[in-house]
Design a protein around this motif. Structure first.
Motif, PDB file in Angstrom:
ATOM      1  N   VAL A 158      16.838  53.211  94.751  1.00 22.84           N
ATOM      2  CA  VAL A 158      17.413  53.427  93.444  1.00 22.84           C
ATOM      3  C   VAL A 158      18.128  52.130  92.870  1.00 22.84           C
ATOM      4  N   SER A 185      17.536  53.582 102.113  1.00 24.12           N
ATOM      5  CA  SER A 185      17.891  52.163 102.263  1.00 24.12           C
ATOM      6  C   SER A 185      19.298  51.777 102.039  1.00 24.12           C
ATOM      7  N   PHE A 188      21.790  53.433  96.803  1.00 27.89           N
ATOM      8  CA  PHE A 188      22.910  54.134  96.196  1.00 27.89           C
ATOM      9  C   PHE A 188      24.198  54.245  96.994  1.00 27.89           C
ATOM     10  N   GLU A 214      20.493  61.968 105.956  1.00 23.83           N
ATOM     11  CA  GLU A 214      19.205  61.318 106.097  1.00 23.83           C
ATOM     12  C   GLU A 214      18.417  61.962 107.167  1.00 23.83           C
ATOM     13  N   TYR A 215      16.831  62.136 106.863  1.00 23.75           N
ATOM     14  CA  TYR A 215      16.317  63.004 107.740  1.00 23.75           C
ATOM     15  C   TYR A 215      15.516  61.974 108.900  1.00 23.75           C
ATOM     16  N   ARG A 219      15.585  55.607 110.145  1.00 23.94           N
ATOM     17  CA  ARG A 219      16.448  54.928 109.013  1.00 23.94           C
ATOM     18  C   ARG A 219      17.974  55.260 109.137  1.00 23.94           C
ATOM     19  N   ARG A 241      20.125  64.809 109.315  1.00 26.42           N
ATOM     20  CA  ARG A 241      19.777  66.196 108.937  1.00 26.42           C
ATOM     21  C   ARG A 241      18.490  66.399 108.107  1.00 26.42           C
ATOM     22  N   ASN A 242      17.866  67.473 108.096  1.00 31.73           N
ATOM     23  CA  ASN A 242      16.944  67.882 106.958  1.00 31.73           C
ATOM     24  C   ASN A 242      17.803  68.896 106.322  1.00 31.73           C
ATOM     25  N   VAL A 243      17.895  68.481 105.118  1.00 31.98           N
ATOM     26  CA  VAL A 243      18.999  69.238 104.052  1.00 31.98           C
ATOM     27  C   VAL A 243      18.257  70.409 103.476  1.00 31.98           C
ATOM     28  N   ASP A 263      17.929  62.498  96.172  1.00 30.09           N
ATOM     29  CA  ASP A 263      16.860  61.579  96.031  1.00 30.09           C
ATOM     30  C   ASP A 263      15.700  61.995  96.974  1.00 30.09           C
TER      31      ASP A 263
HETATM   32  C1  LIG Z   1      13.403  57.413  98.255  1.00 29.20           C
HETATM   33  S1  LIG Z   1      14.352  57.366  99.474  1.00 29.20           S
HETATM   34  C2  LIG Z   1      16.096  57.647  99.127  1.00 29.20           C
HETATM   35  C3  LIG Z   1      16.498  56.215  98.562  1.00 29.20           C
HETATM   36  C4  LIG Z   1      17.788  56.051  98.519  1.00 29.20           C
HETATM   37  N1  LIG Z   1      18.620  56.859  97.569  1.00 29.20           N
HETATM   38  C5  LIG Z   1      18.473  54.514  98.069  1.00 29.20           C
HETATM   39  O1  LIG Z   1      18.766  54.087  97.039  1.00 29.20           O
HETATM   40  O2  LIG Z   1      17.944  53.472  98.898  1.00 29.20           O
HETATM   41  C6  LIG Z   1      14.295  59.168 100.137  1.00 29.20           C
HETATM   42  C7  LIG Z   1      14.832  59.439 101.553  1.00 29.20           C
HETATM   43  O3  LIG Z   1      14.966  60.915 101.546  1.00 29.20           O
HETATM   44  C8  LIG Z   1      14.921  61.301 103.057  1.00 29.20           C
HETATM   45  N2  LIG Z   1      14.405  62.528 103.267  1.00 29.20           N
HETATM   46  C9  LIG Z   1      13.332  63.053 102.597  1.00 29.20           C
HETATM   47  N3  LIG Z   1      13.100  64.431 103.107  1.00 29.20           N
HETATM   48  C10 LIG Z   1      14.642  64.929 103.475  1.00 29.20           C
HETATM   49  C11 LIG Z   1      15.138  65.903 103.871  1.00 29.20           C
HETATM   50  N4  LIG Z   1      14.891  67.225 103.865  1.00 29.20           N
HETATM   51  N5  LIG Z   1      16.495  65.846 104.498  1.00 29.20           N
HETATM   52  C12 LIG Z   1      17.060  64.476 104.232  1.00 29.20           C
HETATM   53  N6  LIG Z   1      16.562  63.486 104.102  1.00 29.20           N
HETATM   54  C13 LIG Z   1      15.324  63.656 103.524  1.00 29.20           C
HETATM   55  C14 LIG Z   1      13.675  60.348 103.470  1.00 29.20           C
HETATM   56  O4  LIG Z   1      13.498  60.142 104.910  1.00 29.20           O
HETATM   57  C15 LIG Z   1      13.893  58.787 102.614  1.00 29.20           C
HETATM   58  O5  LIG Z   1      14.552  58.111 103.442  1.00 29.20           O
END
Ligand SMILES: C[S@@+](CC[C@H](N)C(=O)[O-])C[C@H]1O[C@@H](n2cnc3c(N)ncnc32)[C@H](O)[C@@H]1O
Length: 518
Positions: A158, A185, A188, A214-215, A219, A241-243, A263
Motif C-alpha cells: 500500500v 511487506s 501499511f 499474516e498467513y 513473510r 494466521r489464516n483470518v 488488504d
Molecule cells: C497485498 S499483501 C498486503 C500488503 C500490505 N498491506 C503492505 O502494505 O505491505 C496481502 C497479504 O495478505 C496475506 N494473506 C492472504 N490471505 C490471508 C489470510 N487468509 N489470512 C492472513 N493473511 C492473508 C498474503 O500472504 C499477503 O502477504
C-alpha cells in the motif's frame, strides 16, 4: 511513556537528531532511490573490510563508521576501502574448502595478525576511513513514507497516497487499536503504528496498537524480525494466521479494535468475524450467542476499510457488508498525481544550463532581439568596400567571427533581466503535473459498524437526558402558571389604559362642542 530500559524508541517514532549505531537509517542515492541500512558498529575487520561494516553503492563505498553519529540529512562522502583483504579472504576461503580445514589454525593466526594490524591503524581495531572522490550520498531518518519506497518488496504494498487517506477515514489517532490483515511487506503497518502511537505499553495503561495478521509463513517471520529491528515490539502485535478461518481474536480475547484494514484477496470471507454478535447462518431464526466474542471495541463505532484491486471483489465485499449490518458503505479510488515544483529560468542572454529555457523572457526582449537581427541583416546586405580600399588590412579585421557579432542594441540600452536577491529566487516558480495518472493500485471500500444499543444503554441515556420532563421545568424566574397570570395582568393593564384614553378623548370632544354652541 518511555519504553522499557532494554527497548529503544523506534527511529520511526523518534529518530533523535543524530544517527545511532544498531539502528535503521535510509541512504538516499538519488531523488527516488533509497537504500535502508542497519548501522552496525563493529570492532575490527568485518566481512573482509578493515574499515568494519561497509555499504557498497554505485557512488562508492561507505564504511558504517562514517554514517554513525552524524546529523540526519548529512551528506556523506564515499571512502577508499581496503578491498584487498576481502579479496584475499575469499581466495583463502576457496583454499580452505579444498583442504577441508587442514589449515584452519594458520588461517586463524593470519586473521589475528590482520586484526592486530587494523588495531594499529585505527580506533577500536577498525581501520579509519579515508575520503574518496567517487561520490556522496545523504543519510535520512526512516519514516513510513521513505520505508514504503525503500522496503524489500515481498508483496504488492500500500503506497503513501492510499494509506494516508485510509488512516484519515479510519479515524486513526494516538491511542487507537487497528486490526490489519495481511501484513505483507509491512508498508501499511509502519504508517499505522505511527498514527496510533501514544507511548509504549505500560502496566494499567491502554496504549495505541496495531494487531497484524499474516498467513504466509516466510513473510510472517521476516516481518517479525523487522518489528524487532525497528523498535516496534509492544506496539505491533503480529500473528501468523489464516483470518478467513480463525478470525481476529488474540488467545480467545478481544483486541477491542476501533478500526480495521483488510488488504486480502477475499475480504468478504473475513467479515463475519468482525460482527458484534454471532451472525446468523441460513436456516437460523436469529443471530446472537452468549459465547460470542467480538474483536471490536464494544463502546465505539468500528471503521473498516478494504483494499481490492478489482471491481468484482468490491461488489462481493459490499454485499457482505450490507448483510452484516455495516452502514455508510462507500467506495473511493485514489488517483494520485505528482506535482513537480521548480524554478524556470527564461531569457535569451542566460547561459545554457539545466533548467534554463533560452527563449525570450517577454515581448520586449523578443522585439529587441528581432531589431538586432534586422539591423545585422541590413548591415550585411550593404555593399562592402574592397579590403585594399580600406585603411585596414585583412589581418586587422578584429572582433567577432561572422554570424557571432555582438548584438546591436539599435541605440537603446540593453535590457537586462532584474537580478534576484538570492540565487534560489532566480526564475519563475512553476508547477508541472505528471502527464498521466498511473497510480491506480486499488479500490478502497469504507464502512462503519455502530455500537450495539442495549436496554441498559437506553435506561442510562434516559436517566442522563430525561425526555418529556422539560415541560414542567421552571424557565427563568417564574413557572408557567405565574407567567400566565402576569400576562393577563399586562393585557388588562393595556385595555384599562385604552379605556382611560378613550374617556379622556370623549370628554375633550364634549367640551369643544359646548364651547361652540355657546
Ligand atoms: C497485498 S499483501 C498486503 C500488503 C500490505 N498491506 C503492505 O502494505 O505491505 C496481502 C497479504 O495478505 C496475506 N494473506 C492472504 N490471505 C490471508 C489470510 N487468509 N489470512 C492472513 N493473511 C492473508 C498474503 O500472504 C499477503 O502477504
Amino acid at each position: 511513556m518511555e519504553p522499557t530500559s532494554r527497548q529503544k524508541v523506534s527511529p520511526f517514532l523518534d529518530p533523535g537528531s543524530i544517527t545511532k549505531p544498531n539502528s535503521l537509517a535510509v541512504i538516499q542515492l538519488s531523488r527516488d532511490n533509497f537504500v535502508p541500512v542497519y548501522l552496525k558498529q563493529v570492532d575490527g575487520e568485518h566481512d573482509g573490510y578493515a574499515e568494519g561494516a561497509v555499504l557498497n553503492t554505485r557512488f562508492g563505498s561507505f564504511p558504517h563508521s562514517t554514517l554513525i553519529g552524524v546529523p540526519w540529512g548529512s551528506q556523506i562522502r564515499a571512502s577508499k576501502v581496503d578491498t584487498g583483504s576481502r579479496g584475499r579472504k575469499r581466495k583463502r576461503q576457496g583454499a580452505d574448502d579444498a583442504t577441508e580445514g587442514a589449515s584452519s589454525e594458520a588461517n586463524e593466526s593470519n586473521k589475528n595478525q590482520k586484526n592486530d594490524q587494523a588495531s594499529a591503524e585505527g580506533l577500536n581495531g577498525t581501520k579509519q576511513a579515508v575520503a574518496d572522490s567517487s561520490g556522496f550520498v545523504h543519510i535520512l531518518p526512516p519514516t513510513p513514507e521513505i520505508w514504503t519506497t525503500s522496503l524489500p518488496h515481498r508483496t504488492q504494498v500500500v503506497y503513501t497516497p492510499d494509506y494516508s487517506y485510509v488512516l484519515y477515514r479510519l479515524r486513526a489517532k494516538p491511542g487507537s487499536t487497528i486490526i490489519e490483515a495481511g501484513a505483507g511487506s509491512g508498508s501499511f503497518t509502519h504508517a499505522s503504528v505511527r498514527a496510533v502511537y501514544n507511548g509504549y505499553p505500560a502496566e494499567g495503561k491502554r496504549t495505541g496498537k496495531v494487531i497484524s495478521f499474516e498467513y504466509n509463513e516466510d513473510r510472517y517471520h521476516k516481518m517479525q524480525e523487522e518489528i524487532g529491528e525497528h523498535g516496534l515490539k509492544g506496539l505491533v502485535h503480529l500473528a501468523h494466521r489464516n483470518v478467513y478461518k480463525d478470525g481476529f481474536l488474540l488467545d480467545g480475547k478481544s483486541p477491542e479494535a476501533d478500526a480495521v484494514f483488510l488488504d486480502l484477496p477475499a475480504p468478504w470471507e473475513a467479515l463475519h468475524h468482525l460482527s458484534r454478535t454471532k451472525p446468523k447462518k441460513d436456516g437460523e431464526e436469529q443471530n446472537g450467542d452468549a459465547e460470542w466474542v467480538s474483536p471490536l471495541h464494544p463502546k465505539k463505532s468500528a471503521h473498516l476499510c478494504t483494499f481490492s484491486p478489482c471491481i468484482e471483489q468490491v461488489t462481493k465485499t459490499v454485499s457482505a457488508m450490507r448483510r452484516l449490518g455495516w452502514i455508510d458503505i462507500e467506495m473511493v479510488e485514489i488517483a494520485n498525481r505528482k506535482l513537480h515544483t521548480l524554478r524556470d529560468r527564461v531569457g535569451l542572454n542566460l547561459q545554457i544550463d539545466r533548467g534554463v529555457n533560452n527563449s525570450p523572457r517577454d515581448v520586449e526582449e523578443a522585439l529587441t532581439r528581432l531589431t538586432e537581427i534586422e539591423d545585422r541583416f541590413r548591415e550585411n546586405a550593404r555593399p562592402r568596400p574592397a579590403a585594399e580600399d580600406t585603411e585596414m588590412g585583412e589581418d586587422d579585421i578584429s572582433g567577432e567571427a561572422e554570424g557571432v557579432s555582438k548584438p546591436a542594441t539599435n541605440g537603446k540600452p540593453k535590457v537586462e533581466a532584474p537580478k534576484p536577491k538570492f540565487p534560489w529566487q532566480d526564475g519563475r516558480l512553476i508547477t508541472r503535473g505528471e502527464p498521466e495518472i498511473k497510480t491506480h493500485t486499488s479500490y478502497l471500500v469504507f464502512a462503519t459498524l455502530p455500537i450495539e444499543w442495549s436496554e441498559e444503554d437506553e435506561a442510562a441515556a434516559t436517566q442522563k437526558y430525561p425526555v418529556g420532563e422539560e415541560q414542567k421545568q421552571v424557565v427563568g424566574t417564574l413557572d408557567r402558571k405565574s407567567r400566565k397570570e402576569e400576562r393577563r395582568a399586562e393585557l388588562q393593564n393595556k385595555s384599562g389604559n385604552r379605556k382611560a384614553r378613550k374617556q379622556e378623548r370623549d370628554a375633550k370632544i364634549a367640551e369643544a362642542m359646548t364651547t361652540t354652541t355657546a
